[in-house]
Design a protein around this motif. Sequence first.
Motif: not given
Length: 734
Positions: A337, A678, A681
């Motif tokens: 990511i 989380k 994001k």
Amino acid sequence: MQKNQNLLSCQIIHRLRGRIRIKSKALKFISQSLKVEIEKQLLQVKYIKTAEITLITGTILIYFEDISLSDQNLISLLQNTLNAHIIEICSNEKKFSNSKYVIERKLQEESPREIIQKIVATGSLLAYNIFKSKNSIALTGLRKFFNYNTLSTIGLAMPVIKNGFMSLVKNKRPNADTLSSTAIISSILLGKEGTALTIMMLEEIAELLTVYTMKKTRGAIKDMLSVGENFVWKEISEDNVIRVPIEEIQKNDIIVVQTGEKISVDGKILKGEALIDQSSITGEYMPVKKAIGENVFAGTIIKNGNISILAEKVGDDRTVSRIIKLVEDANSNKADIQNYADTFSAQLIPLNFILAGIVYTATKNIPKAMSMLVIDYSCGIRLSTAVAFSAAINTAAKNGVLVKGSNFIEELAKAETVIFDKTGTITEGKPKVQSIEVFSDISENEMIALAAAAEEQSSHPLAIAIMNEIKDRGLEIPKHGKLKTIVSRGVETKVGKGKTASLIRVGSKKFMLENDINLNLSYDTERGVISRGEIGIYVSKDSELIGIIGVSDPPRENIKKAINRLRNHGVDDIVLLTGDLRQQAETIASRMSLDRYESELLPEDKAKNILKFQSTGSNVIMIGDGVNDAPALSYANVGVALGSTRTDIAMEAADITITQDDPLLVPGVIGLSKKTVKTIKENFAMVIGLNTFALVLGATGILPPIYASVLHNSTTIFVVGNSLKLLKYDLNSK
């Protein structure tokens, strides 16, 4: 080292009789010299006629004679050959990956104090500009640029301008600093130093928050990885020993270590002997006797004795500096990511220049075009991941968990299968007496005291269990004669004197049968011991069986609770892999409610099992002791060493090291990883949403450049602040 299973994956492009072309990602990352070496190694295989690697396509063409060979035979041969050079291949792949990302300033090279000084200087100059704009006449000509105010602004902006320019020269592409420096220079050319200084100050505030997080992370890791004393005794001469800071110790110095002290260097014993607790290296809880000429290691503790050590590895040659660098090496251990964020942000940077050109062409308005340069996604997106992962690594380190890189945090968040080793991981690794059965008219205490007489001088873990039981009961060991050890069977000794002396034997069932001891009374007890997963130690007096002692390695405290929490975090497959006997493995698997188990495995068998799980698409976490399970830890997506493993060996073997004997930290760090992903994001949504809104306002002229900068940098500060919440995450929460 990054995991190699994807790098070594192979695909057959085509196959004919006696000919095959195989494609492998690894073949794209070998040098010309390594290409020749691999081809040479393959030609040494008797059934291979030719082997030719094509570096550009990452394929190899093999001609072979034995047409009965299967595709898997040839793929396994290639993978085994490549695996011998995996370190060099991984290194080359990292270099290639690094070249895809833009050059960014390494914020960890600046201290918070230095950035605060920059903020104060920039803020002071900005205040001067605000005051001057109300009380001065605009400068013209060269004086517009060659004055104290403008030159000071350029001086403060020079690190940003320099890095932005170097990215264009070296990388042939712009970075976040290229955008910032373009906006700063444009503001200066328009005579708006205040705008330039506002942009700079807001960016510096965001940098301060980032660097503060990184600094806390380094400090937490240093504290956790401390492997010795702060001060040591250095031998100057035979009769002169002085106390000095550990930092002053050099290679080939001689240090003196005494009972109860921790050894602070790797080296060799020159004088004396000692009983040393080496559990941090070997996982064995029993201290080991070390004498002159033998090696000792930093982080081990002297239980008894005094020794002089010739220092061979000191300071940065030990663990701390190497591991801290590994944690900070964002390009070597970036999460997917994070790589995505860097790539995505790098691709968006040219978009800002394109938008600036379009807006200027349409409006001929320089301030509107500048707004396109001031507002960029790059900085916020990069910091969305970098600060979040740094904060997570810091939180883990404060709780005694060393995470080698952000990629392992992301891998933990995707965990589907968790594999446990048994001894020292699920269990304590310290056998204890669990049951005692007596078959004679003597008491339980008398029987175990006789067993202790035979085991008193033995260092075997089962003997230690009996000796610990004697200490717990406060019993006295009977006087006895010399001990006789029968390898792989047991021990025997005589208790008492003269004709009344009795021969005591302690050992296995086979040991009893070989000495004609009648075991008829023990069958029911034996079945009970086996059903409980205990090891039965038989005790006889002369020719009579007097008892059986059941010994087992008890589960760690909180291990069952840890396994339940793993299931709450979405792990639906929990497996036991152990080298122990099937009955012991079955007992533990049943007690812990594990999904399945494999027993009587060698270290390489554990590694093969992990590859088998991965071949079905499972994301595998292996939890072991960091040394004995090194192959399995290396092959897993994430290898976790649970326990007091603070040495170089354990650090190399595991991707994550939990330095405390608390299994609840396993689900704790998985929970942290899920919270981190989380948070990232959330950061992405915040950066893209607010900056897109600002771009629209800036293009329409509603938002002047200075306010566009405020909004953009406020977004960056918001995502950094959101990431810093991870510093407060509680690893003990469910």
